[in-house]
Design a protein around this motif. Structure first.
Motif, PDB file in Angstrom:
ATOM      1  N   LEU A 112       0.815  -1.218   0.000  1.00 27.46           N
ATOM      2  CA  LEU A 112       0.000   0.000   0.000  1.00 27.46           C
ATOM      3  C   LEU A 112       0.849   1.268   0.000  1.00 27.46           C
ATOM      4  N   ASN A 113       2.158   1.108   0.089  1.00 22.43           N
ATOM      5  CA  ASN A 113       3.063   2.254  -0.016  1.00 22.43           C
ATOM      6  C   ASN A 113       3.467   2.517  -1.469  1.00 22.43           C
ATOM      7  N   ARG A 118      -1.815   0.612  -4.074  1.00 18.76           N
ATOM      8  CA  ARG A 118      -2.948   1.474  -3.694  1.00 18.76           C
ATOM      9  C   ARG A 118      -4.063   1.402  -4.733  1.00 18.76           C
ATOM     10  N   HIS A 119      -3.692   1.395  -6.005  1.00 20.31           N
ATOM     11  CA  HIS A 119      -4.712   1.332  -7.052  1.00 20.31           C
ATOM     12  C   HIS A 119      -5.423  -0.014  -7.059  1.00 20.31           C
ATOM     13  N   SER A 121      -5.888  -1.909  -4.473  1.00 16.88           N
ATOM     14  CA  SER A 121      -6.744  -1.894  -3.286  1.00 16.88           C
ATOM     15  C   SER A 121      -7.997  -1.056  -3.524  1.00 16.88           C
ATOM     16  N   ALA A 122      -7.822   0.101  -4.158  1.00 18.76           N
ATOM     17  CA  ALA A 122      -8.961   0.984  -4.431  1.00 18.76           C
ATOM     18  C   ALA A 122      -9.955   0.310  -5.375  1.00 18.76           C
TER      19      ALA A 122
END
Length: 249
Positions: A112-113, A118-119, A121-122
């Motif tokens: 998530l870093n 992050r994408h 996960s989103a």
């Protein structure tokens, strides 16, 4: 008549669309579904995307079209967002289906870093984990492999992770087969080998001259699936691939 029985059998099959059917994982899912012969499969790529979207209401839509280039995503965050999050939004909202299957990555949990993590996960948050299926894939190898740590090791290129990084490598054919057999499940599931191996060990086994420079980048599944392969089997694959490349030259 035999013809009417065939038609009735076809009508009773579940309809499944696999978006990204030409991709590394998408193609393996399609091949496994075709081998089973128990679904009406629609292979979807950029050429027939709009047509397939309007074609019918599907029982299941599989999104296997998201980018898988982690370092490319870091340099192209806007494009990766469009191809990952925005594309998932459009699939969930524009395709008519009873269920969606998202082919994601364990990076959605472990990285998530990073832009890539992050994408991923989103995009997962756009689905309903109670009825949909989110599959977080670990690193893979097999027919069609063209990028990543394994290819860098074979080509003696610089590897941008620490040599102690441990990966749960699994054959992409096994991953595709497992997904095809378990489309009925729901929730979030990790898919990868039952154990892991360091990139240093792989490099030593194949005699790679790659230099390592980067952070620890462990990619290990959170839970072990039944009949998961052994990560050490990747060494046999690498030695065979190295032999083929040597013979080609």
């Amino acid at each position: 008549t035999p013809q009417s029985l065939k038609l009735m059998f076809k009508m009773n099959k579940l309809s499944v669309a696999v978006i990204g059917s030409r991709g590394y994982v998408g193609n393996e899912i399609c091949k496994a579904l075709e081998d089973q012969g128990i679904v009406n499969l629609t292979r979807v790529d950029r050429c027939n995307y709009e047509q397939a979207k309007q074609q019918t209401d599907y029982d299941t839509v599989v999104n296997a079209a998201m980018p898988s280039k982690r370092y490319w995503a870091q340099k192209n965050p806007k494009i990766d967002f469009q191809e990952t999050v925005e594309k998932t939004f459009l699939i969930v909202n524009e395709w008519r289906a009873n269920k969606y299957v998202q082919i994601s990555s364990i990076s959605a949990r472990t990285q998530l870093n990073t832009v890539y993590g992050r994408h991923k996960s989103a995009a997962e948050k756009l689905l309903n984990a109670e009825k949909d299926l989110i599959l977080r894939l670990g690193p893979m190898y097999g027919s069609g492999l063209s990028k990543g740590v394994l290819i860098d090791l074979l080509e003696n290129k610089k590897v941008f992770v620490d040599k102690q990084s441990r990966y749960c490598f699994a054959p992409v054919s096994w991953v595709g087969s497992w997904i095809a057999k378990n489309l009925n499940l729901s929730g979030i599931i990790d898919i990868g080998a039952k154990n892991n191996i360091s990139v240093e060990e792989i490099a030593n086994q194949i005699g790679s001259k790659s230099i390592f420079s980067g952070p620890i980048d462990d990619q290990i599944v959170g839970q072990v699936l039944k009949d998961s392969p052994n990560a050490n089997e990747v060494i046999k694959y690498m030695l065979e691939l190295k032999k083929c490349l040597s013979n080609a030259h």
